[in-house]
Design an enzyme around this catalytic site. Structure first.
Site, short mmCIF file in Angstrom:
data_model
loop_
_atom_site.label_atom_id
_atom_site.label_comp_id
_atom_site.label_asym_id
_atom_site.label_seq_id
_atom_site.Cartn_x
_atom_site.Cartn_y
_atom_site.Cartn_z
N LYS A 1 0.84 -1.20 0.00
CA LYS A 1 0.00 0.00 0.00
C LYS A 1 0.88 1.25 0.00
O LYS A 1 0.66 2.18 -0.79
CB LYS A 1 -0.93 0.01 1.23
CG LYS A 1 -2.12 -0.92 1.06
CD LYS A 1 -2.90 -1.12 2.35
CE LYS A 1 -3.99 -2.17 2.12
NZ LYS A 1 -4.62 -2.68 3.33
N ASP B 1 -11.49 2.92 3.90
CA ASP B 1 -11.98 1.54 3.80
C ASP B 1 -13.49 1.51 3.58
O ASP B 1 -14.05 0.49 3.18
CB ASP B 1 -11.67 0.77 5.10
CG ASP B 1 -10.54 -0.23 4.90
OD1 ASP B 1 -10.27 -0.59 3.75
OD2 ASP B 1 -9.96 -0.65 5.92
N GLN C 1 -5.08 -1.36 9.52
CA GLN C 1 -5.00 -2.70 8.95
C GLN C 1 -5.62 -3.73 9.90
O GLN C 1 -5.28 -3.78 11.08
CB GLN C 1 -3.52 -3.03 8.67
CG GLN C 1 -3.29 -4.35 7.99
CD GLN C 1 -3.79 -4.37 6.55
OE1 GLN C 1 -3.58 -3.44 5.77
NE2 GLN C 1 -4.49 -5.44 6.18
#
Ligand code: NAP
Length: 293
Positions: A55, A122, A99
């Site tokens: 990422k 997200d 995460q």
């Protein structure tokens, strides 16, 4: 023998990143704004470490500002909450991703719900779930967005298609169904209690499989010519003891019948980070009161 068109997720993701890099460069030159993404990793989970590294790398490659916070496995919930609050208040950070999975002593829901919804790249915050449901501008979960982009890469207008989503999780099944509605599909959501699932799937012009069961969807469930998007990622053991990745669709059988199909790996998987970057740009534009790029 495969007759289906194989949808190349790596290529579509690379095109999306190239398009984003251009838009980021334009945003910088026209408005002096550089989107910033913060990724928070708690603990030493090896798969999570790889995701976070990728990422960060791809964030920089499209010209965004990347910040990584790597915290010790024993970090307290209070300290993690304080970090999220600090990132919420940091004007250089437009997107925040924590995460998952988090260590067991931390309440993941509490952490995710503390992220400012406008920075929730997200798309898991209840505010964004609600905005998506009522059709407002919102940050949409990445894997569902990637799945729709892949379907549209073979059929740009999905209007009127019978779409069947297999799976009703909050991270894939439900948001992908909302996005299909937005694309004017007639949407059915199948799940573990669905009766006669084969005949439900057989009606579909577009199948999105997010079940978590290796090769669950068989070739004879598929209407000839259907678009098949396989979200599943399952590691199975081969006869020689080694492992390989397979999807939720039996690819060898399905690719004889389908019109187009995503492979696993190399289908939906590569789209997820590209869509995270797309969300980071969208979050930045929303925060600055600018229209979507
Ligand atoms: P999940 O939370 O476990 O949800 C699975 C869904 O499948 C549930 O709604 C469940 O129904 C349904 N299901 C289970 N058994 C079924 C059956 N026999 N018949 C019909 N439906 C059944 O999984 P998820 O998080 O949505 O993930 C789904 C898959 O996508 C997994 O393989 C995961 O690894 C993969 N994934 C990939 C990406 C990516 O980047 N490509 C991202 C996220 C997930 P009930 O609700 O009735 O239990």
């Amino acid at each position: 023998m495969s007759s289906a068109r194989i949808i190349d997720g790596k290529a579509v993701a690379a095109d999306l990143r190239a398009e984003l890099a251009k838009k980021v460069a334009d945003l910088k030159s026209q408005h002096g704004i550089q989107p910033g993404l913060a990724v928070v990793l708690v603990g030493e989970d090896p798969a999570s470490k790889v995701y976070v590294r990728n990422k960060g790398k791809q964030t920089v490659e499209v010209g965004m500002h990347s910040v990584e916070h790597k915290l010790d496995e024993n970090t307290s919930e209070a300290d993690l909450l304080a970090l999220v609050q600090q990132l919420n208040n940091d004007p250089a950070i437009n997107g925040i991703l924590v995460q998952l999975p988090l260590p067991k002593h931390i309440n993941s829901e509490l952490i995710l719900n503390t992220i400012d919804p406008d920075k929730d790249v997200d798309g898991f915050h209840p505010t964004n779930v609600g905005r998506l449901a009522i059709g407002e501008r919102s940050l949409v979960p990445c894997t569902p967005t990637g799945s729709i982009i892949l379907a549209k890469s073979v059929q740009p207008d999905l209007t009127g298609l019978d779409a069947v989503v297999i799976g009703r999780s909050n991270i894939v099944g439900k948001p992908v169904a909302q996005l299909l509605l937005r694309e004017n599909c007639t949407v059915t959501i199948a799940h573990s209690r669905t009766r006669n699932i084969q005949s439900v799937v057989k009606r579909a012009d577009l199948i999105i499989a997010a079940v978590g069961i290796p090769e669950f969807v068989r070739g004879d469930w598929i209407k000839p010519g259907a678009i098949v998007i396989d979200v599943g990622i399952n590691r199975i053991e081969k006869p020689d003891g080694k492992t390989r990745l397979v999807g939720d669709v039996n690819f060898d059988e399905a690719s004889i019948v389908a019109g187009s199909i995503t492979p696993v790996p190399g289908g939906v998987g590569p789209m997820t980070i590209a869509c995270l970057l797309k969300n980071t740009l969208e979050a930045t534009l929303m925060q600055k009161g600018l229209p979507s790029a």
